[in-house]
Design an enzyme around this catalytic site. Sequence first.
Site, PDB file in Angstrom:
ATOM      1  N   ASP A  25       3.064 -22.438  19.845  1.00  0.00           N
ATOM      2  CA  ASP A  25       1.989 -21.914  19.002  1.00  0.00           C
ATOM      3  C   ASP A  25       2.273 -22.356  17.575  1.00  0.00           C
ATOM      4  O   ASP A  25       3.397 -22.213  17.074  1.00  0.00           O
ATOM      5  CB  ASP A  25       1.873 -20.391  19.100  1.00  0.00           C
ATOM      6  N   PHE A  63      -4.237 -35.016  15.047  1.00  0.00           N
ATOM      7  CA  PHE A  63      -5.282 -34.059  15.430  1.00  0.00           C
ATOM      8  C   PHE A  63      -5.250 -32.883  14.462  1.00  0.00           C
ATOM      9  O   PHE A  63      -4.400 -32.811  13.571  1.00  0.00           O
ATOM     10  CB  PHE A  63      -5.082 -33.592  16.883  1.00  0.00           C
ATOM     11  N   GLY A  64      -6.160 -31.951  14.677  1.00  0.00           N
ATOM     12  CA  GLY A  64      -6.165 -30.722  13.897  1.00  0.00           C
ATOM     13  C   GLY A  64      -6.202 -30.981  12.395  1.00  0.00           C
ATOM     14  O   GLY A  64      -7.042 -31.747  11.894  1.00  0.00           O
ATOM     15  N   ARG A  74       6.835 -29.660  15.068  1.00  0.00           N
ATOM     16  CA  ARG A  74       6.985 -29.632  16.535  1.00  0.00           C
ATOM     17  C   ARG A  74       8.278 -30.337  16.953  1.00  0.00           C
ATOM     18  O   ARG A  74       8.955 -29.883  17.879  1.00  0.00           O
ATOM     19  CB  ARG A  74       5.753 -30.309  17.158  1.00  0.00           C
TER      20      ARG A  74
HETATM   21  P1  ITT Z   1      -3.003 -24.385  22.909  1.00  0.00           P
HETATM   22  O1  ITT Z   1      -3.033 -22.964  22.408  1.00  0.00           O
HETATM   23  O2  ITT Z   1      -3.698 -24.571  24.216  1.00  0.00           O
HETATM   24  O3  ITT Z   1      -1.602 -24.947  22.924  1.00  0.00           O
HETATM   25  P2  ITT Z   1      -4.326 -25.004  20.384  1.00  0.00           P
HETATM   26  O4  ITT Z   1      -4.876 -26.266  19.806  1.00  0.00           O
HETATM   27  O5  ITT Z   1      -5.217 -23.789  20.367  1.00  0.00           O
HETATM   28  O6  ITT Z   1      -3.822 -25.321  21.874  1.00  0.00           O
HETATM   29  P3  ITT Z   1      -2.532 -23.701  18.500  1.00  0.00           P
HETATM   30  O7  ITT Z   1      -3.152 -22.371  18.681  1.00  0.00           O
HETATM   31  O8  ITT Z   1      -1.041 -23.783  18.446  1.00  0.00           O
HETATM   32  O9  ITT Z   1      -2.957 -24.700  19.675  1.00  0.00           O
HETATM   33  O10 ITT Z   1      -3.087 -24.461  17.232  1.00  0.00           O
HETATM   34  C1  ITT Z   1      -3.577 -23.810  16.095  1.00  0.00           C
HETATM   35  C2  ITT Z   1      -4.375 -24.769  15.260  1.00  0.00           C
HETATM   36  O11 ITT Z   1      -3.486 -25.624  14.549  1.00  0.00           O
HETATM   37  C3  ITT Z   1      -5.339 -25.663  16.025  1.00  0.00           C
HETATM   38  O12 ITT Z   1      -6.522 -25.812  15.258  1.00  0.00           O
HETATM   39  C4  ITT Z   1      -4.615 -26.969  16.112  1.00  0.00           C
HETATM   40  O13 ITT Z   1      -5.490 -28.078  16.155  1.00  0.00           O
HETATM   41  C5  ITT Z   1      -3.798 -26.972  14.820  1.00  0.00           C
HETATM   42  N1  ITT Z   1      -2.544 -27.703  15.006  1.00  0.00           N
HETATM   43  C6  ITT Z   1      -1.545 -27.396  15.878  1.00  0.00           C
HETATM   44  N2  ITT Z   1      -0.563 -28.313  15.791  1.00  0.00           N
HETATM   45  C7  ITT Z   1      -0.953 -29.218  14.848  1.00  0.00           C
HETATM   46  C8  ITT Z   1      -0.391 -30.401  14.331  1.00  0.00           C
HETATM   47  O14 ITT Z   1       0.765 -30.879  14.768  1.00  0.00           O
HETATM   48  N3  ITT Z   1      -1.070 -31.062  13.387  1.00  0.00           N
HETATM   49  C9  ITT Z   1      -2.249 -30.622  12.933  1.00  0.00           C
HETATM   50  N4  ITT Z   1      -2.877 -29.516  13.383  1.00  0.00           N
HETATM   51  C10 ITT Z   1      -2.228 -28.818  14.340  1.00  0.00           C
END
Ligand code: ITT
Length: 204
Positions: free
Chosen positions: A73, A155-156, A184
Amino acid sequence: MSQRKKLVLATHNPYKEKEMMSLLSHMEFDISGLDQYPGVGDIEETGKTLHENALIKARTVYKLTGNPSLADDTGLEVSALAGAPGVYSARYAGENPSYNDNINKLLEELVNVPKKERSAQFRTVMAFVSSDAEFYSEGIIKGEITFVKKGDDGFGYDPVFQPYLKSMTFAEMSDKEKNKISHRAIAAEKMKEILESYCQKETI
Ligand code: ITT
């Protein structure tokens, strides 16, 4: 160890899964993703902390698959927003937002915030759950939020997060470069150490 043990990655995010696979690739585990377990649907993240949510995901996947499970998470913690979006990073711009929706909201919130006050960090909590053990690890990377999106990889929030002492955002880096330094990667490195010593003692 006589045979490779199974490990299921408890994530529905394919980008995250790819990073985790690569970071854990040298372990003595037979690692699979949730695509192998179509019965595992969306897991509601009802926790108030990254630790709670990581544990919810790992416990659920362990229960549904019967195999040891590893969840991640992650939250983006922005100083000028008192640590927000943090544990709510996925839902920052509302229900089921796109990555762009979240980034646009973040940039709007920070529109009048000068460069020196744009510090932020990514925090990842990993949770491992098996029949007889639960372990955590944590990784943090510090940096700042850029004024505009830069780069197409990752991503994200990657296009707006620039790690300290780097001239590129995560989205401008190759997978390999991000995986060398990311939140990570740090959490995965610690988890690998924990699991290596656990595997020497246990049958999981
Ligand atoms: P899972 O819960 O299924 O693992 P998720 O994308 O919902 O997938 P998180 O709740 O951990 O995972 O992610 C929270 C937010 O942070 C989400 O919008 C992700 O895209 C973003 N995020 C997570 N890791 C990231 C990274 O390495 N770089 C950029 N954004 C990230």
